[in-house]
Design a protein around this motif. Sequence first.
Motif, PDB file in Angstrom:
ATOM      1  N   ALA A 241     -14.267  -6.036  -2.855  1.00 54.30           N
ATOM      2  CA  ALA A 241     -14.784  -7.375  -2.628  1.00 54.30           C
ATOM      3  C   ALA A 241     -13.720  -8.330  -2.126  1.00 54.30           C
ATOM      4  N   VAL A 242     -12.437  -7.942  -2.217  1.00 50.97           N
ATOM      5  CA  VAL A 242     -11.345  -8.776  -1.727  1.00 50.97           C
ATOM      6  C   VAL A 242     -10.785  -8.234  -0.414  1.00 50.97           C
ATOM      7  N   GLU A 243     -10.707  -6.909  -0.288  1.00 55.87           N
ATOM      8  CA  GLU A 243     -10.073  -6.304   0.876  1.00 55.87           C
ATOM      9  C   GLU A 243     -10.932  -6.370   2.137  1.00 55.87           C
ATOM     10  N   TRP A 244     -12.151  -6.875   2.076  1.00 57.76           N
ATOM     11  CA  TRP A 244     -12.995  -6.968   3.268  1.00 57.76           C
ATOM     12  C   TRP A 244     -12.595  -8.125   4.167  1.00 57.76           C
ATOM     13  N   LEU A 245     -11.731  -9.004   3.676  1.00 57.11           N
ATOM     14  CA  LEU A 245     -11.403 -10.211   4.434  1.00 57.11           C
ATOM     15  C   LEU A 245     -10.707  -9.887   5.748  1.00 57.11           C
ATOM     16  N   ASP A 246      -9.695  -9.018   5.706  1.00 59.35           N
ATOM     17  CA  ASP A 246      -9.001  -8.644   6.941  1.00 59.35           C
ATOM     18  C   ASP A 246      -9.931  -7.902   7.895  1.00 59.35           C
ATOM     19  N   MET A 247     -10.773  -7.030   7.332  1.00 59.37           N
ATOM     20  CA  MET A 247     -11.726  -6.310   8.168  1.00 59.37           C
ATOM     21  C   MET A 247     -12.666  -7.271   8.884  1.00 59.37           C
ATOM     22  N   ALA A 248     -13.114  -8.298   8.182  1.00 59.45           N
ATOM     23  CA  ALA A 248     -14.016  -9.274   8.788  1.00 59.45           C
ATOM     24  C   ALA A 248     -13.334 -10.007   9.946  1.00 59.45           C
TER      25      ALA A 248
END
Length: 370
Positions: A241-248
Amino acid sequence: MNRAEPPIKPAPSRLFLSLRAAGTRSVRASLALLVLVSLLCLFGPLASPHPYDRVYRDYVLVAPSLAPHPSATEIDQAIEEIAKRMNVAIESRFRNGGVFSATLVAVQPIDLRALRAFERSDVFSRPRVVGREDAGRRLLIETPIKSAVFLFGTDANGRDLLTRVLVAGRVSLSVGLLASFVALVIGVTYGAIAGYAGGRTDALMMRLVEIVYALPFIFLLIVLVMVFGRHFALIFLAIGAVEWLDMARIVRGQTLSIKRRDYVAAAEALGATAPAILWRHVVPNAAGPIIAYLTLLVPRVILLESFVSFLGLGVQEPLTSWGVLIADGARNIQSAVHLLIFPAIFLGATLGALQNLGNGWRAAFGLPSH
């Protein structure tokens, strides 16, 4: 009206050429190492004679060795402990290969039920009474000796370290893959919508990403643990739920570029809906950078899970992970350095191989490296 141009998708030949470009010797070695570690973690515990949660009380903090146990010293210690429990004295003892013989004497007749102490031992098997003298106060027994090999030694609780390292690899790799999958689904969906929508919607969605970036991850995880308790699923959900930021952000940038292509404009002119355009045109053409970043995301998630477990917020005993084992090894580094060395080797080799593989993919797709 002219027919719309077909969507440009990464053809198999293009992916094959990219793999060949990335297929340097180091990348191939990294891939082979990952496959080896994965197979060991998957099938190794099944072939091990030692369950990962089995406690060997007679083999606590045993050093790594290829030699079988027990040694002569361990046999003497085990028989002395059994004699103390049975309240008897050892008149004589003798080892003949894999059979141990001893003469037990006591003031009162020896209760044969007390011989079960041998069966509960990690050194001896069920004993057999060979002779009985002096009204049962003197017993001659024979018992087979259990043989065990601990290649990586044992921990402070007497558990086989090799099996625990492999089981820990299952947990760490599972968390890495599952949390990365969560980050992939959320990040790709969020970034594609923000990039394709543009305007105020894009600005609002990216400001939300920046707000989440500012939240301290450890504080968020501690709150989740306090509310829901420590659980394996909670760990990878919290990390994902935190590591999706860079992917986004990566997918948003790719979407902003792809949506200006002619085939996207043609699809819009033909009346294709936004979800259909994202699913059939945008995401497939952004697959290269997504896969390249995903190979770098997995080691980050594994390292993050290890850090969380090192702090005591990870999986619970008897289940373990590489981070938990490294934390145990750090506490016992002076008396048993092998508890730290072996899980650190597995964790370091896996992270290095994943990082090298990710850099190869990034170079294959012409992306800048960190």
